[in-house]
Every structure is written in structure tokens, then in C-alpha cells.
Design an enzyme around this catalytic site. Structure first.
Site, PDB file in Angstrom:
ATOM      1  N   GLY A   1      -9.849   3.869  -6.009  1.00  0.00           N
ATOM      2  CA  GLY A   1      -8.505   3.324  -6.194  1.00  0.00           C
ATOM      3  C   GLY A   1      -7.472   3.936  -5.269  1.00  0.00           C
ATOM      4  O   GLY A   1      -7.733   4.203  -4.095  1.00  0.00           O
TER       5      GLY A   1
ATOM      6  N   ASP B   1       0.849  -1.192   0.000  1.00  0.00           N
ATOM      7  CA  ASP B   1       0.000   0.000   0.000  1.00  0.00           C
ATOM      8  C   ASP B   1       0.889   1.247   0.000  1.00  0.00           C
ATOM      9  O   ASP B   1       1.682   1.458   0.917  1.00  0.00           O
ATOM     10  CB  ASP B   1      -0.848  -0.059   1.281  1.00  0.00           C
ATOM     11  CG  ASP B   1      -1.750   1.136   1.452  1.00  0.00           C
ATOM     12  OD1 ASP B   1      -1.742   2.037   0.585  1.00  0.00           O
ATOM     13  OD2 ASP B   1      -2.461   1.169   2.476  1.00  0.00           O
ATOM     14  N   ILE B   2       0.725   2.085  -0.991  1.00  0.00           N
ATOM     15  CA  ILE B   2       1.587   3.264  -1.158  1.00  0.00           C
ATOM     16  C   ILE B   2       1.436   4.257   0.003  1.00  0.00           C
ATOM     17  O   ILE B   2       2.354   5.028   0.280  1.00  0.00           O
ATOM     18  CB  ILE B   2       1.315   3.946  -2.524  1.00  0.00           C
ATOM     19  CG1 ILE B   2       2.484   4.870  -2.906  1.00  0.00           C
ATOM     20  CG2 ILE B   2      -0.009   4.696  -2.529  1.00  0.00           C
ATOM     21  CD1 ILE B   2       2.433   5.365  -4.337  1.00  0.00           C
TER      22      ILE B   2
ATOM     23  N   SER C   1      -2.610   5.050 -14.210  1.00  0.00           N
ATOM     24  CA  SER C   1      -3.518   4.657 -15.316  1.00  0.00           C
ATOM     25  C   SER C   1      -3.793   3.154 -15.430  1.00  0.00           C
ATOM     26  O   SER C   1      -4.534   2.741 -16.316  1.00  0.00           O
ATOM     27  CB  SER C   1      -3.012   5.150 -16.684  1.00  0.00           C
ATOM     28  OG  SER C   1      -3.204   6.541 -16.820  1.00  0.00           O
TER      29      SER C   1
ATOM     30  N   GLY D   1      -5.404   1.134 -13.389  1.00  0.00           N
ATOM     31  CA  GLY D   1      -6.624   0.651 -12.753  1.00  0.00           C
ATOM     32  C   GLY D   1      -7.831   1.063 -13.584  1.00  0.00           C
ATOM     33  O   GLY D   1      -8.000   0.631 -14.725  1.00  0.00           O
ATOM     34  N   VAL D   2      -8.626   1.952 -13.018  1.00  0.00           N
ATOM     35  CA  VAL D   2      -9.844   2.437 -13.678  1.00  0.00           C
ATOM     36  C   VAL D   2      -9.565   2.985 -15.084  1.00  0.00           C
ATOM     37  O   VAL D   2     -10.397   2.837 -15.980  1.00  0.00           O
ATOM     38  CB  VAL D   2     -10.477   3.564 -12.817  1.00  0.00           C
ATOM     39  CG1 VAL D   2     -11.688   4.174 -13.499  1.00  0.00           C
ATOM     40  CG2 VAL D   2     -10.863   3.045 -11.456  1.00  0.00           C
ATOM     41  N   TYR D   3      -8.401   3.568 -15.294  1.00  0.00           N
ATOM     42  CA  TYR D   3      -8.106   4.197 -16.589  1.00  0.00           C
ATOM     43  C   TYR D   3      -7.660   3.208 -17.668  1.00  0.00           C
ATOM     44  O   TYR D   3      -7.499   3.594 -18.826  1.00  0.00           O
ATOM     45  CB  TYR D   3      -7.093   5.336 -16.423  1.00  0.00           C
ATOM     46  CG  TYR D   3      -7.689   6.629 -15.877  1.00  0.00           C
ATOM     47  CD1 TYR D   3      -9.032   6.712 -15.530  1.00  0.00           C
ATOM     48  CD2 TYR D   3      -6.913   7.773 -15.715  1.00  0.00           C
ATOM     49  CE1 TYR D   3      -9.583   7.883 -15.021  1.00  0.00           C
ATOM     50  CE2 TYR D   3      -7.464   8.955 -15.220  1.00  0.00           C
ATOM     51  CZ  TYR D   3      -8.793   9.007 -14.871  1.00  0.00           C
ATOM     52  OH  TYR D   3      -9.337  10.176 -14.383  1.00  0.00           O
TER      53      TYR D   3
ATOM     54  N   ASP E   1      -6.199   6.863  -5.342  1.00  0.00           N
ATOM     55  CA  ASP E   1      -6.594   8.239  -4.990  1.00  0.00           C
ATOM     56  C   ASP E   1      -7.422   8.231  -3.693  1.00  0.00           C
ATOM     57  O   ASP E   1      -7.138   8.981  -2.738  1.00  0.00           O
ATOM     58  CB  ASP E   1      -7.412   8.795  -6.166  1.00  0.00           C
ATOM     59  CG  ASP E   1      -7.633  10.295  -6.103  1.00  0.00           C
ATOM     60  OD1 ASP E   1      -7.074  10.947  -5.210  1.00  0.00           O
ATOM     61  OD2 ASP E   1      -8.377  10.812  -6.970  1.00  0.00           O
TER      62      ASP E   1
ATOM     63  N   ASN F   1      -7.564  12.300 -10.674  1.00  0.00           N
ATOM     64  CA  ASN F   1      -8.294  12.703 -11.880  1.00  0.00           C
ATOM     65  C   ASN F   1      -8.146  14.226 -11.998  1.00  0.00           C
ATOM     66  O   ASN F   1      -7.616  14.874 -11.090  1.00  0.00           O
ATOM     67  CB  ASN F   1      -9.755  12.261 -11.835  1.00  0.00           C
ATOM     68  CG  ASN F   1     -10.465  12.768 -10.606  1.00  0.00           C
ATOM     69  OD1 ASN F   1     -10.494  13.967 -10.338  1.00  0.00           O
ATOM     70  ND2 ASN F   1     -11.022  11.856  -9.817  1.00  0.00           N
TER      71      ASN F   1
HETATM   72  N1  AR6 Z   1      -1.351   1.426  -3.060  1.00  0.00           N
HETATM   73  C1  AR6 Z   1      -0.755   1.095  -4.224  1.00  0.00           C
HETATM   74  N2  AR6 Z   1      -1.444   0.837  -5.365  1.00  0.00           N
HETATM   75  C2  AR6 Z   1      -2.791   0.904  -5.297  1.00  0.00           C
HETATM   76  C3  AR6 Z   1      -3.500   1.253  -4.103  1.00  0.00           C
HETATM   77  C4  AR6 Z   1      -2.707   1.518  -2.956  1.00  0.00           C
HETATM   78  N3  AR6 Z   1      -3.279   1.836  -1.779  1.00  0.00           N
HETATM   79  N4  AR6 Z   1      -4.834   1.247  -4.378  1.00  0.00           N
HETATM   80  C5  AR6 Z   1      -4.974   0.906  -5.681  1.00  0.00           C
HETATM   81  N5  AR6 Z   1      -3.749   0.686  -6.237  1.00  0.00           N
HETATM   82  P1  AR6 Z   1      -6.363   3.521 -10.051  1.00  0.00           P
HETATM   83  P2  AR6 Z   1      -5.941   5.092 -12.516  1.00  0.00           P
HETATM   84  C6  AR6 Z   1      -3.400   0.317  -7.623  1.00  0.00           C
HETATM   85  O1  AR6 Z   1      -7.658   3.023 -10.563  1.00  0.00           O
HETATM   86  O2  AR6 Z   1      -6.078   3.891 -13.365  1.00  0.00           O
HETATM   87  C7  AR6 Z   1      -9.406   7.141  -9.289  1.00  0.00           C
HETATM   88  O3  AR6 Z   1     -10.760   7.027  -8.996  1.00  0.00           O
HETATM   89  C8  AR6 Z   1      -4.457  -0.303  -8.493  1.00  0.00           C
HETATM   90  O4  AR6 Z   1      -4.535  -1.708  -8.234  1.00  0.00           O
HETATM   91  O5  AR6 Z   1      -6.268   3.960  -8.648  1.00  0.00           O
HETATM   92  O6  AR6 Z   1      -4.830   6.070 -12.807  1.00  0.00           O
HETATM   93  C9  AR6 Z   1      -8.981   8.550  -9.601  1.00  0.00           C
HETATM   94  O7  AR6 Z   1      -9.748   9.505  -8.896  1.00  0.00           O
HETATM   95  C10 AR6 Z   1      -3.897  -0.012  -9.890  1.00  0.00           C
HETATM   96  O8  AR6 Z   1      -2.929  -0.977 -10.263  1.00  0.00           O
HETATM   97  O9  AR6 Z   1      -5.780   4.755 -10.935  1.00  0.00           O
HETATM   98  C11 AR6 Z   1      -9.219   8.647 -11.075  1.00  0.00           C
HETATM   99  O10 AR6 Z   1     -10.556   8.978 -11.364  1.00  0.00           O
HETATM  100  C12 AR6 Z   1      -3.193   1.326  -9.721  1.00  0.00           C
HETATM  101  O11 AR6 Z   1      -3.087   1.533  -8.299  1.00  0.00           O
HETATM  102  C13 AR6 Z   1      -8.928   7.247 -11.576  1.00  0.00           C
HETATM  103  O12 AR6 Z   1      -9.136   6.393 -10.476  1.00  0.00           O
HETATM  104  C14 AR6 Z   1      -3.899   2.533 -10.318  1.00  0.00           C
HETATM  105  O13 AR6 Z   1      -5.302   2.351 -10.286  1.00  0.00           O
HETATM  106  C15 AR6 Z   1      -7.488   7.114 -12.002  1.00  0.00           C
HETATM  107  O14 AR6 Z   1      -7.317   5.847 -12.575  1.00  0.00           O
END
Ligand code: AR6
Length: 169
Positions: A32, A10-11, A121, A123-125, A34, A24
């Protein structure tokens, strides 16, 4: 590339000068990583984000980065960057590289010695993981960033394997 490490976890627990957030463009939190960063940092982080100048609600366009304090986190700063939504924001590879580069430049200009990145990018992106890892590693490996201790915090075994492969190739 001895300055780049991969950590599974966990970061928000990273003990570094700056934690990079995959935010975002509105910079008002989300899901995620964020969401995790905002929960761990507490309301001070959201208050700092709200103070960032906005144009039509946009505080940070895709590919750019902004820096704030870090609230209750151990880090001094949170660097908020916005990666591309894959298949929406183009050119995706260039925008993802810019997100990493602008984050690194902000860390350097604020005197940081260490920073932690999530997989921007990925995850959700929806960015394909292998390609994203190649871009992340290639920007972070540039000689000008060698003085920085850079950690990638990744959640899953799969992501760790993909990043390790990019780092070793
Ligand atoms: N520590 C490390 N990595 C993590 C953690 C954590 N605590 N939580 C999730 N990840 P994402 P994006 C990983 O979706 O694709 C948000 O809603 C996760 O498994 O967080 O850039 C923002 O507000 C994945 O591999 O970011 C934006 O709307 C990675 O972090 C949107 O998501 C990134 O996933 C941005 O999407």
C-alpha cells in the site's frame, strides 16, 4: 477549516514538510502507501526506521507515531503512524484518532508548517471509510492544528467523495 485540503493523487509527490505513512508496528515497510513511500524515499528511509528502538520487533504500537528523515522525498520528514486493524485493535476509533493526533503533534513539535496524510487504516487494515473520514477530519480540525496546512492525499473518486462529505458536514 481553510487549512485542510483534499487532493486526489499519490502522496509521495506531496510538497510538504512531512508526509505521514500508514505503517505497521515493525516499521520495516510493507504494501500500500507504506510500500510506495519506501520506494520513492529509497533505502535511507528503511535505514532510519531500523534505527528506531524496538521492543520485540515493535517500533511503533497502534495509535502511536514516530518521525524520521525522508530520504529522496521532497519532504523533510516522514511521520510513521500505525492505525488500528479494524476488528482486531480496540478501541478502534480511539486508536485511529490517536494515530492522527500523535502525527500532528510530532509535526508541530518539529516545526513543520505543512503535512500530508493518507487514509490511515482504510486499505489493508479494513477501517470503514466513512467513519475513518469523520475521525480524520474531526482530529485535524482542532483549533490547535489551525496553523498547519494539512492535505489528505486520496487515491479513488469514492474516497475523495467520502472525505469531502466529512469535511463539509
Ligand atoms: N498515495 C496515497 N494513498 C495511497 C497510496 C499512495 N501512493 N497507496 C495506497 N494508498 P494501506 P492501512 C491508499 O493499505 O490500511 C501496509 O502494508 C490506499 O488506497 O496502505 O493503514 C503497511 O505496511 C488506502 O486508501 O494502509 C501496513 O501493514 C490508504 O492509502 C498496512 O498496509 C491506506 O491503505 C497498513 O494498512
Amino acid at each position: 477549516m481553510g487549512n485542510i485540503k483534499i487532493i486526489q493523487g499519490d502522496i509521495t509527490t506531496a510538497e510538504v514538510d512531512a508526509i505521514v505513512n500508514a505503517a505497521n508496528s515493525q516499521m520495516l515497510g510493507g504494501g500500500g502507501v507504506d510500500g510506495a513511500i519506501h520506494r520513492a524515499a529509497g533505502p535511507e528511509l528503511l535505514a532510519a526506521c531500523k534505527k528506531m528502538p524496538a521492543q520485540n520487533g515493535i517500533r511503533c504500537p497502534a495509535g502511536e507515531a514516530r518521525i524520521t528523515g525522508a530520504g529522496n522525498l521532497k519532504a523533510k520528514y516522514v511521520i510513521h503512524t500505525v492505525g488500528p486493524r479494524y476488528g482486531v485493535n480496540e478501541p478502534a476509533a480511539q486508536l485511529l484518532a490517536s494515530a492522527y493526533q500523535n502525527s500532528l503533534n510530532l509535526a508541530v513539535s518539529h516545526g513543520c508548517r505543512s503535512l500530508a496524510f493518507p487514509a490511515i487504516s482504510c486499505g489493508v487494515y479494513g477501517y470503514p471509510h466513512r467513519e475513518a473520514a469523520g475521525i480524520a477530519v474531526s482530529v485535524c480540525s482542532r483549533p490547535e492544528y489551525e496553523p498547519l496546512a494539512i492535505c489528505f492525499y486520496l487515491f479513488s473518486d469514492d474516497m475523495v467523495a467520502v472525505w469531502k462529505q466529512a469535511l463539509e458536514s
